[in-house]
Motif scaffolding. Structure first.
Motif, PDB file in Angstrom:
ATOM      1  N   ILE A  53       4.419  10.088  -9.439  1.00  0.00           N
ATOM      2  CA  ILE A  53       3.906  10.319 -10.791  1.00  0.00           C
ATOM      3  C   ILE A  53       3.201  11.673 -10.871  1.00  0.00           C
ATOM      4  O   ILE A  53       3.346  12.406 -11.859  1.00  0.00           O
ATOM      5  CB  ILE A  53       2.991   9.160 -11.221  1.00  0.00           C
ATOM      6  CG1 ILE A  53       3.827   7.907 -11.460  1.00  0.00           C
ATOM      7  CG2 ILE A  53       2.190   9.516 -12.465  1.00  0.00           C
ATOM      8  CD1 ILE A  53       3.027   6.649 -11.661  1.00  0.00           C
ATOM      9  N   LEU A  54       2.471  12.039  -9.822  1.00  0.00           N
ATOM     10  CA  LEU A  54       1.819  13.352  -9.818  1.00  0.00           C
ATOM     11  C   LEU A  54       2.842  14.485  -9.846  1.00  0.00           C
ATOM     12  O   LEU A  54       2.662  15.478 -10.562  1.00  0.00           O
ATOM     13  CB  LEU A  54       0.906  13.488  -8.602  1.00  0.00           C
ATOM     14  CG  LEU A  54      -0.364  12.644  -8.620  1.00  0.00           C
ATOM     15  CD1 LEU A  54      -1.111  12.778  -7.297  1.00  0.00           C
ATOM     16  CD2 LEU A  54      -1.250  13.055  -9.780  1.00  0.00           C
ATOM     17  N   PHE A  55       3.920  14.360  -9.073  1.00  0.00           N
ATOM     18  CA  PHE A  55       4.973  15.374  -9.105  1.00  0.00           C
ATOM     19  C   PHE A  55       5.653  15.426 -10.471  1.00  0.00           C
ATOM     20  O   PHE A  55       5.986  16.497 -10.967  1.00  0.00           O
ATOM     21  CB  PHE A  55       6.006  15.120  -8.014  1.00  0.00           C
ATOM     22  CG  PHE A  55       5.604  15.667  -6.683  1.00  0.00           C
ATOM     23  CD1 PHE A  55       5.525  17.038  -6.466  1.00  0.00           C
ATOM     24  CD2 PHE A  55       5.296  14.816  -5.652  1.00  0.00           C
ATOM     25  CE1 PHE A  55       5.158  17.543  -5.240  1.00  0.00           C
ATOM     26  CE2 PHE A  55       4.920  15.301  -4.410  1.00  0.00           C
ATOM     27  CZ  PHE A  55       4.848  16.679  -4.208  1.00  0.00           C
ATOM     28  N   GLY A  78       0.817  -1.205   0.000  1.00  0.00           N
ATOM     29  CA  GLY A  78       0.000   0.000   0.000  1.00  0.00           C
ATOM     30  C   GLY A  78       0.852   1.256   0.000  1.00  0.00           C
ATOM     31  O   GLY A  78       0.582   2.220  -0.729  1.00  0.00           O
ATOM     32  N   LEU A  79       1.902   1.267   0.823  1.00  0.00           N
ATOM     33  CA  LEU A  79       2.784   2.431   0.879  1.00  0.00           C
ATOM     34  C   LEU A  79       3.558   2.616  -0.423  1.00  0.00           C
ATOM     35  O   LEU A  79       3.765   3.748  -0.873  1.00  0.00           O
ATOM     36  CB  LEU A  79       3.747   2.292   2.053  1.00  0.00           C
ATOM     37  CG  LEU A  79       3.130   2.445   3.441  1.00  0.00           C
ATOM     38  CD1 LEU A  79       4.160   2.118   4.510  1.00  0.00           C
ATOM     39  CD2 LEU A  79       2.567   3.830   3.627  1.00  0.00           C
ATOM     40  N   ILE A  80       3.989   1.530  -1.022  1.00  0.00           N
ATOM     41  CA  ILE A  80       4.690   1.625  -2.308  1.00  0.00           C
ATOM     42  C   ILE A  80       3.746   2.165  -3.373  1.00  0.00           C
ATOM     43  O   ILE A  80       4.123   3.020  -4.178  1.00  0.00           O
ATOM     44  CB  ILE A  80       5.278   0.258  -2.709  1.00  0.00           C
ATOM     45  CG1 ILE A  80       6.440  -0.097  -1.789  1.00  0.00           C
ATOM     46  CG2 ILE A  80       5.728   0.260  -4.166  1.00  0.00           C
ATOM     47  CD1 ILE A  80       6.985  -1.492  -1.970  1.00  0.00           C
ATOM     48  N   THR A  81       2.523   1.704  -3.380  1.00  0.00           N
ATOM     49  CA  THR A  81       1.536   2.186  -4.359  1.00  0.00           C
ATOM     50  C   THR A  81       1.271   3.676  -4.177  1.00  0.00           C
ATOM     51  O   THR A  81       1.268   4.444  -5.148  1.00  0.00           O
ATOM     52  CB  THR A  81       0.227   1.398  -4.212  1.00  0.00           C
ATOM     53  OG1 THR A  81       0.502   0.002  -4.357  1.00  0.00           O
ATOM     54  CG2 THR A  81      -0.776   1.821  -5.258  1.00  0.00           C
ATOM     55  N   ILE A  82       1.076   4.093  -2.941  1.00  0.00           N
ATOM     56  CA  ILE A  82       0.801   5.513  -2.679  1.00  0.00           C
ATOM     57  C   ILE A  82       2.009   6.368  -3.049  1.00  0.00           C
ATOM     58  O   ILE A  82       1.861   7.441  -3.651  1.00  0.00           O
ATOM     59  CB  ILE A  82       0.404   5.708  -1.199  1.00  0.00           C
ATOM     60  CG1 ILE A  82      -0.966   5.080  -0.957  1.00  0.00           C
ATOM     61  CG2 ILE A  82       0.400   7.176  -0.822  1.00  0.00           C
ATOM     62  CD1 ILE A  82      -1.362   5.030   0.498  1.00  0.00           C
ATOM     63  N   SER A  83       3.212   5.914  -2.730  1.00  0.00           N
ATOM     64  CA  SER A  83       4.403   6.695  -3.053  1.00  0.00           C
ATOM     65  C   SER A  83       4.618   6.788  -4.561  1.00  0.00           C
ATOM     66  O   SER A  83       5.057   7.818  -5.070  1.00  0.00           O
ATOM     67  CB  SER A  83       5.631   6.114  -2.369  1.00  0.00           C
ATOM     68  OG  SER A  83       5.912   4.835  -2.874  1.00  0.00           O
ATOM     69  N   LEU A  84       4.300   5.730  -5.291  1.00  0.00           N
ATOM     70  CA  LEU A  84       4.413   5.791  -6.750  1.00  0.00           C
ATOM     71  C   LEU A  84       3.394   6.755  -7.339  1.00  0.00           C
ATOM     72  O   LEU A  84       3.704   7.505  -8.280  1.00  0.00           O
ATOM     73  CB  LEU A  84       4.242   4.399  -7.350  1.00  0.00           C
ATOM     74  CG  LEU A  84       5.432   3.463  -7.199  1.00  0.00           C
ATOM     75  CD1 LEU A  84       5.085   2.080  -7.738  1.00  0.00           C
ATOM     76  CD2 LEU A  84       6.641   4.022  -7.922  1.00  0.00           C
ATOM     77  N   ILE A  85       2.190   6.782  -6.800  1.00  0.00           N
ATOM     78  CA  ILE A  85       1.163   7.707  -7.285  1.00  0.00           C
ATOM     79  C   ILE A  85       1.593   9.146  -7.034  1.00  0.00           C
ATOM     80  O   ILE A  85       1.481  10.017  -7.926  1.00  0.00           O
ATOM     81  CB  ILE A  85      -0.197   7.397  -6.627  1.00  0.00           C
ATOM     82  CG1 ILE A  85      -0.733   6.082  -7.159  1.00  0.00           C
ATOM     83  CG2 ILE A  85      -1.190   8.522  -6.872  1.00  0.00           C
ATOM     84  CD1 ILE A  85      -1.955   5.562  -6.426  1.00  0.00           C
ATOM     85  N   VAL A  86       2.126   9.427  -5.847  1.00  0.00           N
ATOM     86  CA  VAL A  86       2.590  10.784  -5.528  1.00  0.00           C
ATOM     87  C   VAL A  86       3.759  11.167  -6.425  1.00  0.00           C
ATOM     88  O   VAL A  86       3.826  12.296  -6.927  1.00  0.00           O
ATOM     89  CB  VAL A  86       2.961  10.882  -4.029  1.00  0.00           C
ATOM     90  CG1 VAL A  86       3.674  12.182  -3.724  1.00  0.00           C
ATOM     91  CG2 VAL A  86       1.726  10.738  -3.171  1.00  0.00           C
TER      92      VAL A  86
END
Length: 54
Positions: free
Chosen positions: A16-18, A6-14
């Motif tokens: 990609i947004l940056f 879950g943390l890896i997924t959230i960090s990848l999403i953030v």
């Protein structure tokens, strides 16, 4: 183990947004003027209201 995924997924999403925000800023020419910010502090600010005569 589930929290790590879950943390890896959230960090990848953030991340990609940056990256998308950075690419957008570069494409809209936000970084073209590199001279003005360095000399902006040398200029006097314009007064907002002209002085009134009595």
């Amino acid at each position: 183990m589930e929290i790590i995924f879950g943390l890896i997924t959230i960090s990848l999403i953030v991340a990609i947004l940056f990256l998308v925000a950075f690419v957008w800023a570069v494409r809209t020419k936000q970084y073209d003027d590199t001279y003005t910010p360095s000399v902006r502090m040398l200029f006097e600010d314009e007064p907002l209201d002209p002085p009134q005569k009595p």
